[in-house]
Structure formats: C-alpha cells, structure tokens
Design a protein around this motif. Structure first.
Motif, PDB file in Angstrom:
ATOM      1  N   PHE A 104       0.821  -1.203   0.000  1.00 26.28           N
ATOM      2  CA  PHE A 104       0.000   0.000   0.000  1.00 26.28           C
ATOM      3  C   PHE A 104       0.858   1.256   0.000  1.00 26.28           C
ATOM      4  O   PHE A 104       0.644   2.183  -0.763  1.00 26.28           O
ATOM      5  CB  PHE A 104      -0.875  -0.036   1.245  1.00 26.28           C
ATOM      6  N   ARG A 105       1.832   1.271   0.878  1.00 26.24           N
ATOM      7  CA  ARG A 105       2.706   2.451   1.001  1.00 26.24           C
ATOM      8  C   ARG A 105       3.536   2.655  -0.267  1.00 26.24           C
ATOM      9  O   ARG A 105       3.836   3.778  -0.641  1.00 26.24           O
ATOM     10  CB  ARG A 105       3.585   2.324   2.223  1.00 26.24           C
ATOM     11  N   SER A 106       3.892   1.584  -0.935  1.00 27.49           N
ATOM     12  CA  SER A 106       4.621   1.686  -2.193  1.00 27.49           C
ATOM     13  C   SER A 106       3.778   2.401  -3.249  1.00 27.49           C
ATOM     14  O   SER A 106       4.278   3.244  -3.992  1.00 27.49           O
ATOM     15  CB  SER A 106       5.018   0.299  -2.677  1.00 27.49           C
ATOM     16  N   ILE A 107       2.502   2.075  -3.294  1.00 24.64           N
ATOM     17  CA  ILE A 107       1.601   2.747  -4.235  1.00 24.64           C
ATOM     18  C   ILE A 107       1.492   4.225  -3.893  1.00 24.64           C
ATOM     19  O   ILE A 107       1.570   5.096  -4.759  1.00 24.64           O
ATOM     20  CB  ILE A 107       0.220   2.073  -4.230  1.00 24.64           C
ATOM     21  N   LEU A 108       1.344   4.536  -2.620  1.00 26.48           N
ATOM     22  CA  LEU A 108       1.228   5.930  -2.189  1.00 26.48           C
ATOM     23  C   LEU A 108       2.482   6.741  -2.493  1.00 26.48           C
ATOM     24  O   LEU A 108       2.412   7.951  -2.688  1.00 26.48           O
ATOM     25  CB  LEU A 108       0.925   6.002  -0.696  1.00 26.48           C
ATOM     26  N   ALA A 109       3.626   6.097  -2.538  1.00 27.88           N
ATOM     27  CA  ALA A 109       4.891   6.791  -2.754  1.00 27.88           C
ATOM     28  C   ALA A 109       5.136   7.152  -4.222  1.00 27.88           C
ATOM     29  O   ALA A 109       6.090   7.878  -4.528  1.00 27.88           O
ATOM     30  CB  ALA A 109       6.039   5.932  -2.238  1.00 27.88           C
ATOM     31  N   GLN A 110       4.309   6.668  -5.116  1.00 31.04           N
ATOM     32  CA  GLN A 110       4.490   6.961  -6.535  1.00 31.04           C
ATOM     33  C   GLN A 110       4.284   8.452  -6.807  1.00 31.04           C
ATOM     34  O   GLN A 110       3.496   9.119  -6.142  1.00 31.04           O
ATOM     35  CB  GLN A 110       3.517   6.146  -7.384  1.00 31.04           C
ATOM     36  N   THR A 111       4.971   8.967  -7.806  1.00 34.19           N
ATOM     37  CA  THR A 111       4.832  10.381  -8.138  1.00 34.19           C
ATOM     38  C   THR A 111       3.563  10.665  -8.933  1.00 34.19           C
ATOM     39  O   THR A 111       3.035  11.763  -8.876  1.00 34.19           O
ATOM     40  CB  THR A 111       6.051  10.880  -8.935  1.00 34.19           C
ATOM     41  N   TYR A 112       3.081   9.678  -9.667  1.00 32.51           N
ATOM     42  CA  TYR A 112       1.838   9.842 -10.414  1.00 32.51           C
ATOM     43  C   TYR A 112       0.677   9.751  -9.430  1.00 32.51           C
ATOM     44  O   TYR A 112       0.563   8.791  -8.673  1.00 32.51           O
ATOM     45  CB  TYR A 112       1.715   8.758 -11.489  1.00 32.51           C
TER      46      TYR A 112
END
Length: 66
Positions: free
Chosen positions: A24-32
């Motif tokens: 989940f946190r990996s998705i949130l960390a995306q720039t898009y």
C-alpha cells in the motif's frame, strides 16, 4: 497542463497480511497521483482484512470493506 488519465491499480491478495501495508505504502509513494486502487481479497484467513481496515482509517484514498 496536459490531462493525465486515471490509472487503475488492481491488487490481488490471499493471506498477504504481512506484506499488505508495505504494498500500500509503495503505491502511495508513486509520483503519479491520478490513480485508483482496486484490492481484491480471496477469502484470506489471516489478518489481511484487519490490517487493511487499520490503514483505511489513516488514508483518505483507501476504502476497504469486509
């Protein structure tokens, strides 16, 4: 400014409680930022749903239903 389309992220899960927050946190960390997350749980019998519900309280983009 260029209109950027919506990206749908589909995450499948079965007994992945120990990894779900990191994912989940990996998705949130995306720039898009124009995205939606569709999380499909396949009847986990570990703590996946409980962990998702805890994340839901702190993330305004997250919705989890048991």
């Amino acid at each position: 400014m260029e209109d950027k389309g919506l990206v749908s992220i589909i995450m499948l899960s079965h007994n992945m409680g120990q990894y779900i927050e990191e994912s989940f946190r990996s998705i949130l960390a995306q720039t898009y930022k124009n995205w939606e997350l569709l999380l499909v749980d396949d009847a986990s019998d570990d703590d996946t749903i409980e962990r998702l519900m805890a994340l839901k309280d702190s993330l305004d983009k997250a919705t989890a239903e048991k």
